[in-house]
Every structure is written in structure tokens, then in C-alpha cells.
Design a protein around this motif. Structure first.
Motif, PDB file in Angstrom:
ATOM      1  N   GLU A 179     -75.981  -9.416  49.512  1.00  0.00           N
ATOM      2  CA  GLU A 179     -76.039 -10.424  48.235  1.00  0.00           C
ATOM      3  C   GLU A 179     -74.586 -11.069  48.208  1.00  0.00           C
ATOM      4  OE1 GLU A 179     -76.583 -10.096  43.439  1.00  0.00           O
ATOM      5  OE2 GLU A 179     -76.370  -8.326  44.675  1.00  0.00           O
ATOM      6  N   LEU A 180     -74.917 -12.618  47.921  1.00  0.00           N
ATOM      7  CA  LEU A 180     -73.718 -13.188  47.776  1.00  0.00           C
ATOM      8  C   LEU A 180     -72.884 -12.892  46.221  1.00  0.00           C
ATOM      9  CD1 LEU A 180     -74.987 -17.023  48.497  1.00  0.00           C
ATOM     10  CD2 LEU A 180     -73.506 -15.598  49.866  1.00  0.00           C
ATOM     11  N   PRO A 181     -71.742 -12.786  46.505  1.00  0.00           N
ATOM     12  CA  PRO A 181     -70.939 -12.556  45.106  1.00  0.00           C
ATOM     13  C   PRO A 181     -71.007 -13.729  44.036  1.00  0.00           C
ATOM     14  CG  PRO A 181     -69.539 -13.129  46.659  1.00  0.00           C
ATOM     15  CD  PRO A 181     -70.864 -13.067  47.323  1.00  0.00           C
ATOM     16  N   ALA A 182     -70.808 -13.403  42.743  1.00  0.00           N
ATOM     17  CA  ALA A 182     -70.531 -14.243  41.904  1.00  0.00           C
ATOM     18  C   ALA A 182     -69.607 -15.268  42.280  1.00  0.00           C
ATOM     19  CB  ALA A 182     -70.271 -13.472  40.607  1.00  0.00           C
ATOM     20  N   LYS A 268     -83.013 -14.893  51.787  1.00  0.00           N
ATOM     21  CA  LYS A 268     -84.221 -14.348  50.893  1.00  0.00           C
ATOM     22  C   LYS A 268     -83.970 -14.660  49.405  1.00  0.00           C
ATOM     23  CE  LYS A 268     -85.966  -9.756  49.892  1.00  0.00           C
ATOM     24  NZ  LYS A 268     -85.759  -8.233  49.966  1.00  0.00           N
ATOM     25  N   ASN A 269     -84.902 -15.186  48.965  1.00  0.00           N
ATOM     26  CA  ASN A 269     -85.025 -15.521  47.618  1.00  0.00           C
ATOM     27  C   ASN A 269     -85.269 -14.236  46.509  1.00  0.00           C
ATOM     28  OD1 ASN A 269     -85.272 -18.171  48.528  1.00  0.00           O
ATOM     29  ND2 ASN A 269     -87.473 -18.366  48.043  1.00  0.00           N
ATOM     30  N   GLU A 274     -84.189 -18.135  43.455  1.00  0.00           N
ATOM     31  CA  GLU A 274     -82.740 -18.509  44.026  1.00  0.00           C
ATOM     32  C   GLU A 274     -82.420 -17.839  45.294  1.00  0.00           C
ATOM     33  OE1 GLU A 274     -80.547 -17.848  40.539  1.00  0.00           O
ATOM     34  OE2 GLU A 274     -80.399 -20.104  39.773  1.00  0.00           O
ATOM     35  N   LYS A 275     -81.537 -18.500  45.999  1.00  0.00           N
ATOM     36  CA  LYS A 275     -81.327 -18.003  47.520  1.00  0.00           C
ATOM     37  C   LYS A 275     -80.045 -17.619  47.493  1.00  0.00           C
ATOM     38  CE  LYS A 275     -84.103 -21.644  49.594  1.00  0.00           C
ATOM     39  NZ  LYS A 275     -84.174 -22.734  50.248  1.00  0.00           N
TER      40      LYS A 275
END
Length: 513
Positions: A179-182, A268-269, A274-275
């Protein structure tokens, strides 16, 4: 006449194959519909990977695929884009003999790649890469360790050698949803991915090895907010894998090499579309080799005091595993770029060679690695440059004789600092090696006495006088006079088996003939 003899088995590593086979790359491809037109090609490279290796009788088969990636600037907004094309390959190599339970080390080497855009949407690509392999198997030789007859004199040697006990190759996958971080923008396309393996620990358990480590994954992607904006991310993905290794024991010395075979990353959405996620599947290959150290007394020469001997000699090279290590070194370099760099986008390495030499009591590992740099120039336009850099790393060495070194080099980290038209680069380089001392050994495979050829001996006196030169071997003198080295030493009150000074020797004559 046959003698009663004790025998031992000398286990040696025999190279069955060591070479490369070239594979051609010839592609004429059109850009997929989702790829923008080409304005300028920045970089083209072929990435071959071996996914399967197997030996059947005397045939080695290597299978895999290669991917050609082309980084280019699009014709709209000078945005860095990437298109790729993958093809399978298969190669069969004939070995010099059929082998069983061999160690197969296989790797690839890019020879060259040329790419030109024949139109804004068509690429003409030609190049080649080599499939390289080294196949090693254990060969056993029956040697004489002693002859049980008082009439036979024997020259003995204690041989310390390392033998290949077992080997295994196994591929496995490390999968993770990342997961991309905030604060990071969502991903639109992935430009580049790079993965390296860190093996942290291993444990031998009942014909298996448990491997523990992590995979460091680095991503470069286009943001969906602004496709001219390139973002990077780094992840550490832990893994734990059990590998089957038949016949392995806890006291064996293990050489374990784990490498990345293939990296597949998909955006992956999430539930809202959102990606912000990456679906990662990283295929690893573990090559495990187990060795054991042994000592064996062997008969290297022999003669009878009564008869001529028929002796079958053999000479082989044997190895002793002197050192097994994996170490990290930091290499610092300053690179002139010829143009001003306003911002670095990414830096990575795709090639690292290594060779080993002995220098003044040190083991010197040296080679070359390439440095690939994606950056912005002074006007903010993406640019690509590449440099090949020499390196050298030394460590203490206490072994004797020539060496055989199975070494690998891998760039595991790159940091940099921009200074005008120069780049100060700090590279983390991991060097892994198994270093063997080599020695040639002559031994006797078989001997018999020829009773039709008795040895003649002067029996007119109990002693003979012999004028010896400095450096002569008592073994040669004793053989000529049908006596023993021990008898000459006792008669002349000598301890060494080499004549230290010129002079007379008393040679006792024993009645055997």
C-alpha cells in the motif's frame, strides 16, 4: 603377484560443463494503444531470466523468458514512458557425460542491444544475450591408502580436501499486496521495478533448509495526478521458505545463493477505485550447495625390495574450501555528467562483474558495475546517462597455492549528491564467494609385483658406500639400493629424508632379492 591393500575413496569436484550459449534478440514491435507516441528513446535494455534448469542424461536444458524494455520521452509533455515486450526462450546444451545429482549454476549476460524508432509508434530492436552455466558433479576415485606387505616401501601423503555432498535448486514466490503511504499520490503506470534479496538466516532440519530473509523492492511510477511527476517507493517484504535438500547434514558447510528471477508488479484498485495498492509477485531462486571436509592418507609412490612393480598412477586436481563469505562494501565515486543536473529521478545498476586474484597476502575481488541514472537537466527535461565503474575490494588471505573462486557481485543500494555537473555516488556492493585452494595430487590406483622381474642387489657386503649430493631424497637412494628410508636413517643417524650436506652415506644391504 597381488598384494593385500587398504583403499579409500577420494571425492573430487569435476566440472562437467562451463560455458555460454548466445541467444539472439530480433524484434519489430508496435507500441500498444495505451502508450503515447515516441519523441526520443532514452534507454533500451533486455532483461533475460532463467526460470527452469534441468539435466536429463547428458542434456542440460535452460528455459525462461526475456523482456525488452524501452524508456522514452513521449511527444506530448516530455514525460518518461516505458513499453516492454516479452518472449520465451529455451536452450539445450550437450554435456561431456551423463551426470546425476549435479550442481547447476546458471546465469545470463547481456551482450549488446540496439534500438531505433522507425516511426513514432514502431521499434526495431536487435541484440543478444548469453545463457551461461557451470555444471559440477562429484567424482569418486578409489586410491590405495596402504599396502600390507613388509617387502613394499610406501611414500605417503595426507590429503585434506573438500567434497561436494549435495546440491539443490528451487524456485519460490514471495507475494504481497503493498500500500502507498499517506501523502503519496496514487499510481497510474509503473516505469521500473527493482528487487534484491537479503538472506538473514538459515537452519538445517531433516533433509531440509529453512531460509529466512527479506526482499527489498524499489518502484518508480507515474502519478495519476500528474503523469510528468515520477514517484518512487521502497518496501521490505519478509519471507520464510523451506527448501528440500536430500542428504544434507548439520555439520556440512553450506553455500546458499538466493537471487531474484522475475518481478511482476501490478497496480491494484482499492474498493473505491483509487490506485493506492500494488500487487507484487517476486519469483526467487535458491541455489544450495553443501560441502564436507575430509582427510585421507594415500600412497603416492611405492617400490618393492624384491620385484619390479607394475604401478597405475593417476593425477587429479582437488580443492579445499578455504573461505565462504558474503560481505558488503561501500564504494564512493565522483562522476562527471557533462550537463547540469537539476534533479535526480532514479539511479540503479544492472550489471556487476567480479573476479578474484591473490595480491601480497590478500584476496582481491575486483570488477565493474554499471550505473544507470535517470534525471532532469537544467531545463527540466528528463535525461538518461550511464557509466561503467571499476571497483576493488581486499580481505586478508591465509590460504596456500592457487585458488578457484566462485564469486558474485550485486549492487544493493545507491545514494548520491548533486554537485554542479558532478555526481557524488555512494554504492553499497555485496560480494559473495566460495574460495577453494587448489592442489595437484598424484596417487596410485593399483599396483602388482612382476615376479618374472626380480630386482638385482649387490650382496657382496653388508654395507655400501654412497656419495650423496645436497638435496637428494633418501627415497630415491633407498629405491636404487633395494632398502628402506628408515634403514638408511638409522644407519646414518639421520632424521630428515633429504640430504642436508654433501657426503658419504652408509647404505645397509638387506637380503630380499
Amino acid at each position: 603377484m597381488d598384494y593385500m591393500m587398504d583403499r579409500g575413496m577420494l571425492g573430487l569436484q569435476e566440472v562437467i560443463y562451463d560455458g555460454c550459449q548466445e541467444q539472439a534478440v530480433d524484434l519489430d514491435i508496435s507500441l500498444p494503444d495505451y502508450c503515447p507516441d515516441i519523441q526520443k528513446i532514452l534507454k533500451c535494455q533486455v532483461y533475460p531470466c532463467i526460470t527452469n534448469r534441468a539435466i536429463m542424461n547428458d542434456q542440460l536444458t535452460l528455459e525462461g523468458n526475456y523482456t525488452v524494455k524501452v524508456f522514452y520521452l513521449d511527444s506530448v509533455g516530455n514525460t518518461v514512458r516505458c513499453c516492454e515486450n516479452s518472449r520465451p526462450f529455451s536452450a539445450t546444451i550437450t554435456l561431456k557425460q551423463a551426470v546425476d545429482r549435479a550442481r547447476i549454476k546458471a546465469w545470463t549476460r547481456v551482450e549488446y542491444i540496439n534500438c531505433r524508432a522507425t516511426s513514432s509508434r514502431r521499434l526495431d530492436i536487435h541484440g543478444a544475450f548469453s545463457l551461461c552455466a557451470k555444471v559440477t558433479a562429484r567424482s569418486e576415485y578409489s586410491v590405495i591408502s596402504s599396502v600390507n606387505d613388509a617387502d613394499v616401501e610406501q611414500q605417503m601423503d595426507e590429503v585434506a580436501f573438500t567434497q561436494l555432498e549435495t546440491s539443490a535448486v528451487q524456485t519460490f514466490s514471495v507475494e504481497e499486496v503493498l500500500e502507498l503511504p499517506a501523502g503519496k499520490p496514487e499510481a497510474e503506470t509503473i516505469l521500473r521495478s527493482d528487487a534484491t534479496v537479503n538472506l538473514q538466516d538459515f537452519k538445517i532440519v531433516a533433509n531440509k533448509i529453512m531460509l529466512k530473509g527479506d526482499v527489498e523492492l524499489k518502484l518508480l511510477y507515474n502519478s495519476s495526478l500528474d503523469d510528468t511527476l515520477l514517484e518512487s517507493m521502497e518496501y521490505a517484504i519478509p519471507f520464510s521458505q523451506m527448501i528440500d535438500v536430500s542428504g544434507i547434514e548439520e555439520d556440512f558447510r553450506c553455500d546458499i545463493r538466493v537471487s531474484v528471477v522475475q518481478t511482476e508488479i501490478q497496480i491494484k484498485n482499492d474498493y473505491s477505485g483509487e490506485k493506492f495498492f500494488f500487487d507484487s509477485q517476486i519469483k526467487l531462486c535458491a541455489l544450495l550447495t553443501a560441502y564436507s571436509d575430509s582427510n585421507l592418507s594415500i600412497v603416492t609412490d611405492s617400490y618393492s625390495k624384491s620385484f619390479e612393480l607394475n604401478i597405475d598412477y593417476s593425477q587429479k586436481n582437488f580443492e579445499r574450501l578455504e573461505d565462504l563469505f558474503s560481505e558488503t562494501t561501500i564504494q564512493k565515486n565522483t562522476i562527471s555528467t557533462d550537463v547540469e543536473i537539476s534533479k535526480m529521478i532514479d539511479a540503479w545498476s544492472e550489471m556487476c562483474t567480479v573476479e578474484a586474484v591473490l595480491q601480497e597476502g590478500e584476496l582481491c575481488l575486483r570488477g565493474k558495475y554499471n550505473l544507470c541514472i535517470l534525471a532532469l537537466n537544467a531545463s527540466g527535461t528528463p535525461m538518461y546517462l550511464e557509466r561503467v565503474i571499476d571497483y576493488e575490494y581486499k580481505r586478508p588471505w591465509k590460504g596456500e597455492g592457487p585458488i578457484l573462486c566462485d564469486a558474485e557481485g550485486l549492487v544493493t543500494g545507491i545514494s548520491y549528491r548533486i554537485s554542479a555537473s558532478e555526481l557524488e555516488i555512494k554504492v553499497e556492493l555485496r560480494l559473495t564467494a566460495a574460495v577453494f585452494c587448489q592442489q595437484a595430487c598424484r596417487f596410485i590406483e593399483n599396483l602388482t609385483a612382476d615376479e618374472n622381474k626380480p630386482r638385482e642387489q649387490d650382496s657382496s657386503a653388508a654395507l655400501s658406500l654412497y656419495y650423496a649430493e645436497k638435496g637428494e631424497r633418501l627415497w630415491d637412494i633407498a629405491r636404487a639400493y633395494c632398502t628402506s628410508v628408515a634403514a638408511i636413517q638409522q644407519e646414518n643417524e639421520m632424521e630428515d629424508d633429504i640430504v642436508e650436506n654433501r657426503g658419504m652415506l652408509l647404505i645397509p644391504i638387506t637380503m630380499h632379492c
